[in-house]
Design a protein around this motif. Structure first.
Motif, PDB file in Angstrom:
ATOM      1  N   UNK A   3      41.655  39.140  35.660  1.00 18.43           N
ATOM      2  CA  UNK A   3      43.117  39.058  35.672  1.00 18.43           C
ATOM      3  C   UNK A   3      43.741  40.177  36.488  1.00 18.43           C
ATOM      4  N   UNK A   4      43.194  41.370  36.336  1.00 24.48           N
ATOM      5  CA  UNK A   4      43.689  42.517  37.109  1.00 24.48           C
ATOM      6  C   UNK A   4      43.412  42.289  38.591  1.00 24.48           C
ATOM      7  N   UNK A   5      42.230  41.765  38.912  1.00 19.00           N
ATOM      8  CA  UNK A   5      41.885  41.507  40.300  1.00 19.00           C
ATOM      9  C   UNK A   5      42.811  40.444  40.894  1.00 19.00           C
ATOM     10  N   UNK A   6      43.121  39.417  40.121  1.00 17.82           N
ATOM     11  CA  UNK A   6      44.013  38.358  40.595  1.00 17.82           C
ATOM     12  C   UNK A   6      45.390  38.916  40.900  1.00 17.82           C
ATOM     13  N   UNK A   7      45.941  39.709  39.979  1.00 14.81           N
ATOM     14  CA  UNK A   7      47.263  40.298  40.198  1.00 14.81           C
ATOM     15  C   UNK A   7      47.265  41.210  41.415  1.00 14.81           C
ATOM     16  N   UNK A  12      48.505  42.080  47.256  1.00 13.26           N
ATOM     17  CA  UNK A  12      48.008  42.343  48.613  1.00 13.26           C
ATOM     18  C   UNK A  12      48.539  41.299  49.595  1.00 13.26           C
ATOM     19  N   UNK A  13      48.533  40.035  49.202  1.00 12.98           N
ATOM     20  CA  UNK A  13      48.958  38.970  50.108  1.00 12.98           C
ATOM     21  C   UNK A  13      50.427  38.600  49.927  1.00 12.98           C
ATOM     22  N   UNK A  14      51.130  39.320  49.053  1.00  8.33           N
ATOM     23  CA  UNK A  14      52.557  39.069  48.780  1.00  8.33           C
ATOM     24  C   UNK A  14      52.796  37.615  48.391  1.00  8.33           C
ATOM     25  N   UNK A  15      51.985  37.122  47.469  1.00  6.78           N
ATOM     26  CA  UNK A  15      52.089  35.731  47.041  1.00  6.78           C
ATOM     27  C   UNK A  15      52.744  35.644  45.669  1.00  6.78           C
ATOM     28  N   UNK A  16      53.279  34.476  45.376  1.00  7.33           N
ATOM     29  CA  UNK A  16      53.849  34.216  44.063  1.00  7.33           C
ATOM     30  C   UNK A  16      52.733  34.061  43.034  1.00  7.33           C
ATOM     31  N   UNK A  17      53.083  34.215  41.776  1.00 11.55           N
ATOM     32  CA  UNK A  17      52.079  34.120  40.716  1.00 11.55           C
ATOM     33  C   UNK A  17      51.548  32.708  40.539  1.00 11.55           C
ATOM     34  N   UNK A  18      52.185  31.742  41.174  1.00  6.57           N
ATOM     35  CA  UNK A  18      51.721  30.356  41.074  1.00  6.57           C
ATOM     36  C   UNK A  18      50.554  30.065  42.016  1.00  6.57           C
ATOM     37  N   UNK A  19      50.247  30.990  42.922  1.00 12.50           N
ATOM     38  CA  UNK A  19      49.104  30.809  43.824  1.00 12.50           C
ATOM     39  C   UNK A  19      47.829  30.946  43.002  1.00 12.50           C
ATOM     40  N   UNK A  20      46.879  30.060  43.235  1.00 15.32           N
ATOM     41  CA  UNK A  20      45.652  30.077  42.443  1.00 15.32           C
ATOM     42  C   UNK A  20      44.853  31.349  42.705  1.00 15.32           C
ATOM     43  N   UNK A  21      44.026  31.697  41.734  1.00 15.87           N
ATOM     44  CA  UNK A  21      43.169  32.882  41.865  1.00 15.87           C
ATOM     45  C   UNK A  21      42.245  32.748  43.067  1.00 15.87           C
ATOM     46  N   UNK A  22      41.628  31.570  43.216  1.00 17.38           N
ATOM     47  CA  UNK A  22      40.716  31.362  44.332  1.00 17.38           C
ATOM     48  C   UNK A  22      41.407  31.587  45.672  1.00 17.38           C
ATOM     49  N   UNK A  23      42.591  31.007  45.833  1.00 16.48           N
ATOM     50  CA  UNK A  23      43.328  31.146  47.093  1.00 16.48           C
ATOM     51  C   UNK A  23      43.750  32.593  47.329  1.00 16.48           C
ATOM     52  N   UNK A  24      44.231  33.262  46.293  1.00 19.61           N
ATOM     53  CA  UNK A  24      44.669  34.653  46.439  1.00 19.61           C
ATOM     54  C   UNK A  24      43.515  35.555  46.853  1.00 19.61           C
TER      55      UNK A  24
END
Length: 108
Positions: A3-7, A12-24
């Motif tokens: 979870x910490x890695x996902x956040x 890092x990529x300035x993405x919304x929280x709705x972006x999947x973990x895999x994609x992020x």
């Protein structure tokens, strides 16, 4: 830990929280933490770092190819080029970015 890695990857990529973990993680260029743990264990077990990293990258690629989430991102990343990178990063000939770096007087 994941979870910490996902956040972190989302930041890092300035993405919304709705972006999947895999994609992020793919966009951030960071292998999943559980694969990194397996890699670290393998290097402590005597495997060369380069071999352990190669194994990690193969597993990560297989995971990414079989993922059910992040399909839109996967299609884009497959055709990644200079202009798409500029778009994804928010850099390039965009008024807000040019204003931010003081190349334009207004963001519009």
């Amino acid at each position: 830990m994941a979870g910490v890695q996902r956040r972190s990857a989302l930041r890092v990529v300035s993405a919304y929280r709705t972006v999947s973990e895999d994609a992020a993680l793919v966009l951030a260029g960071t292998p999943p933490v559980n694969l990194l743990a397996v890699e670290r264990k393998a290097t402590h077990g005597g495997l060369k770092r380069s071999e352990a990293r190669d194994a990690t990258m193969i597993q990560w690629q297989q995971r990414w190819e079989s993922a059910t989430r992040g399909r839109w991102t996967q299609r884009l990343v497959g055709d990644l080029n200079y202009h798409l990178t500029q778009l994804l990063a928010g850099h390039g000939c965009f008024g807000t970015y040019l204003h931010k770096i003081r190349k334009e007087a207004t963001p519009s």
